[in-house]
Design an enzyme around this catalytic site. Structure first.
Site, PDB file in Angstrom:
ATOM      1  N   GLY A 194       0.813  -1.205   0.000  1.00  0.00           N
ATOM      2  CA  GLY A 194       0.000   0.000   0.000  1.00  0.00           C
ATOM      3  C   GLY A 194       0.846   1.253   0.000  1.00  0.00           C
ATOM      4  O   GLY A 194       2.077   1.218  -0.025  1.00  0.00           O
ATOM      5  N   SER A 195       0.153   2.356   0.063  1.00  0.00           N
ATOM      6  CA  SER A 195       0.848   3.640  -0.049  1.00  0.00           C
ATOM      7  C   SER A 195       1.289   4.159   1.310  1.00  0.00           C
ATOM      8  O   SER A 195       1.925   5.197   1.400  1.00  0.00           O
ATOM      9  CB  SER A 195      -0.083   4.661  -0.704  1.00  0.00           C
ATOM     10  OG  SER A 195      -1.213   4.827   0.110  1.00  0.00           O
ATOM     11  N   CYS A 196       0.923   3.446   2.390  1.00  0.00           N
ATOM     12  CA  CYS A 196       1.171   4.026   3.724  1.00  0.00           C
ATOM     13  C   CYS A 196       2.195   3.272   4.558  1.00  0.00           C
ATOM     14  O   CYS A 196       3.209   3.850   4.949  1.00  0.00           O
ATOM     15  CB  CYS A 196      -0.143   4.120   4.476  1.00  0.00           C
ATOM     16  SG  CYS A 196      -1.372   5.053   3.565  1.00  0.00           S
ATOM     17  N   PHE A 197       1.944   2.013   4.849  1.00  0.00           N
ATOM     18  CA  PHE A 197       2.851   1.303   5.768  1.00  0.00           C
ATOM     19  C   PHE A 197       4.308   1.353   5.285  1.00  0.00           C
ATOM     20  O   PHE A 197       5.183   1.783   6.040  1.00  0.00           O
ATOM     21  CB  PHE A 197       2.416  -0.155   5.970  1.00  0.00           C
ATOM     22  CG  PHE A 197       1.248  -0.355   6.911  1.00  0.00           C
ATOM     23  CD1 PHE A 197       0.512   0.716   7.384  1.00  0.00           C
ATOM     24  CD2 PHE A 197       0.887  -1.621   7.337  1.00  0.00           C
ATOM     25  CE1 PHE A 197      -0.566   0.532   8.239  1.00  0.00           C
ATOM     26  CE2 PHE A 197      -0.173  -1.827   8.190  1.00  0.00           C
ATOM     27  CZ  PHE A 197      -0.904  -0.746   8.638  1.00  0.00           C
ATOM     28  N   ASP A 219       5.614   5.028   5.316  1.00  0.00           N
ATOM     29  CA  ASP A 219       5.679   5.650   6.641  1.00  0.00           C
ATOM     30  C   ASP A 219       6.787   5.034   7.497  1.00  0.00           C
ATOM     31  O   ASP A 219       7.482   5.738   8.235  1.00  0.00           O
ATOM     32  CB  ASP A 219       4.327   5.525   7.364  1.00  0.00           C
ATOM     33  CG  ASP A 219       3.264   6.404   6.713  1.00  0.00           C
ATOM     34  OD1 ASP A 219       3.618   7.152   5.770  1.00  0.00           O
ATOM     35  OD2 ASP A 219       2.101   6.338   7.122  1.00  0.00           O
TER      36      ASP A 219
END
Ligand code: UGA
Length: 448
Positions: free
Chosen positions: A276-279, A282
């Site tokens: 995904g674009s987050c984990f 980040d």
């Protein structure tokens, strides 16, 4: 309230539509006129469950509009939210778009006698709002803080559940540097009864990273233990997981004696890695920040290392059955990084398919909505893959079926005769005995 949101990406658009659904007047500003036109016709440019319906509803009530002109939008509001992209450049967050938007708002503040609160919604590293954003606005406006307000209000939206997460949040984090911004954010979120936590902006920024980093840590930790179980043989990691999940600290008892089964347990199920674009972004960003500060960041390094190599486990285990996969036919079911989205960023399927192709396997692939994005992300090697719509029909032609994304429609695999096939359940959708005649394999479970 009247509010403006800069950026109509995933966060900006979902936030805008949901704030409008609670009765606020929202203008979402984007530099791309095509996106603005689409939104004003009620056609979202991103895929998210429930979004088209909610967009139509708030537009019909006159509560939502999209626009290209920031200045006109700012004339009407006293809160502007920044929800522009924060791409990752070699694991370091790129604040270009945040700064550009902050400067534009600063220019407006400089030429108008009006107090505006600038609230960052994009995920930014701790210290960004109260230093970098503040400085950009001060420079562009020629005014010093607090002649404008500063806030940070992180989002905790999961793709595919974003509308529900916004409308019924578990908490609302209100990071503020001044009393007027705090007051405005309280008014903005007055329609919500969720727990609200008031902190300063850098604390709000770190809460967002800590949340994702800890969830990602759980996934990598159970994946590492699953790999140990697979190496040992004779263990199904799901039996181990069930044993751990019965610890009352993970899964407490409700007053009636039943188990609460908190959702966090689903992040303690092994699989082929988080995407995904987050984990991934980040965890990388927080690692880079720590390293810049001279910290070793051992945990974040380990979380990323385990995750990077996790998709390879799929092939490692298949190779117990087929030491040479060259020439074998493999059907990969699921290309999105998780169900209910067409997002393929950092999807484990990208790495699984790359490895299969490198080993000479013949690959067919299916996804209900993400095939187009997947082809684009894979680039030239996409030509080597047969993308199918009718995945059930394709099963007859393959030796191995890999379930790589937990789309609901793949549950029907349990009713299909898989005689002679090897079924690799990379997301633990099935009990091993559930699949008719298939040789069942998974992460953390190899043939003895
Ligand atoms: C994640 C967080 O869950 C959100 O709270 C946060 O707002 C968002 O990032 C963000 O920073 O914007 P998202 O990336 O949409 O949301 O996806 P998740 O549903 O959390 O899944 C992330 C990864 O964890 C996926 O690769 C998924 O396969 C894995 N996962 C997810 C599990 O292993 N188990 C689960 O139960 C859910």
């Amino acid at each position: 309230m009247q509010i403006a949101i800069v950026g109509t990406g995933y966060v900006g658009l979902v936030s805008g539509v949901c704030l409008a659904a609670k009765g606020h007047h929202v203008t979402c500003v984007d530099i791309n006129p095509d996106i603005v036109t689409r939104l004003n016709e009620g056609r979202p440019h991103i895929y998210e469950k429930g979004l088209p319906e909610l967009l139509s509803s708030v537009r019909s009530k006159g509560l939502f509009e999209a626009a290209t002109d920031l200045e006109v939008a700012l004339d009407k509001v006293d809160i502007v939210m920044l929800a522009v992209g924060t791409p990752s450049e070699d694991g370091v967050i790129d604040l270009r778009f945040v700064l550009e938007a902050a400067r534009q708002i600063g220019a407006y503040i400089g030429s108008h006698d009006k107090h505006i609160s600038v609230v960052v919604k994009s995920t930014v590293i701790p210290g960004t709002t109260d230093t970098v954003v503040r400085a950009a606005i001060e420079e562009a406006s020629g005014k010093s803080f607090p002649s404008f307000g500063l806030g940070m209000n992180p989002e905790f939206l999961r793709e595919g559940e974003a509308i529900e997460d916004f409308i019924e949040p578990d908490r609302i984090i209100l990071g503020c540097e001044d009393a007027r911004t705090r007051q405005r954010l309280e008014t903005l979120y007055a329609p919500w009864s969720a727990d609200k936590l008031h902190v300063n902006t850098r604390t709000a920024e770190l809460i967002k990273y800590a949340n994702n980093a800890l969830l990602a840590t759980q996934i990598s930790a159970i994946n590492e233990i699953a790999n140990l179980a697979a190496s040992l043989g004779g263990i199904d990691i799901m039996d181990v997981v069930r044993g751990v999940h019965l610890d009352k600290r993970w899964n407490p008892f409700a007053p009636d004696g039943s188990r609460v089964s908190p959702q966090i347990l689903t992040y303690l199920v092994p699989g082929c890695g988080f995407g995904g674009s987050c984990f991934p972004k980040d965890v990388q960003a927080i690692r880079s920040l720590g390293e810049q500060l001279g910290l070793p960041m051992n945990m974040m390094n380990a979380v990323l290392d385990v995750n990077d190599s996790q998709p390879k486990q799929v092939l490692n285990i298949i190779e117990h059955d087929f030491p040479d996969v060259a020439g074998k036919s493999v059907l990969v079911l699921g290309l999105a990084f998780k169900p209910e989205t067409d997002d393929v960023r950092e999807s484990a399927s990208l790495k699984i398919i790359d490895t299969l192709l490198a080993k000479g396997a013949k690959v067919a692939a299916h996804d209900p909505v993400a095939s187009k994005n997947f082809k684009k992300a894979l680039g030239a090697s996409a030509d080597e893959i047969l993308f199918v719509d009718d995945w059930k029909r394709q099963i007859a032609n393959v030796d191995v079926v890999i379930v790589a994304t937990k789309w609901k429609q793949y549950e029907t695999l349990s009713g299909i005769d898989l005689q002679g096939k090897l079924l690799f359940d990379a997301r633990r959708m099935f009990a091993p005995t559930e699949l008719t005649n298939a040789a069942y394999r998974s992460i953390g479970r190899r043939v003895a």
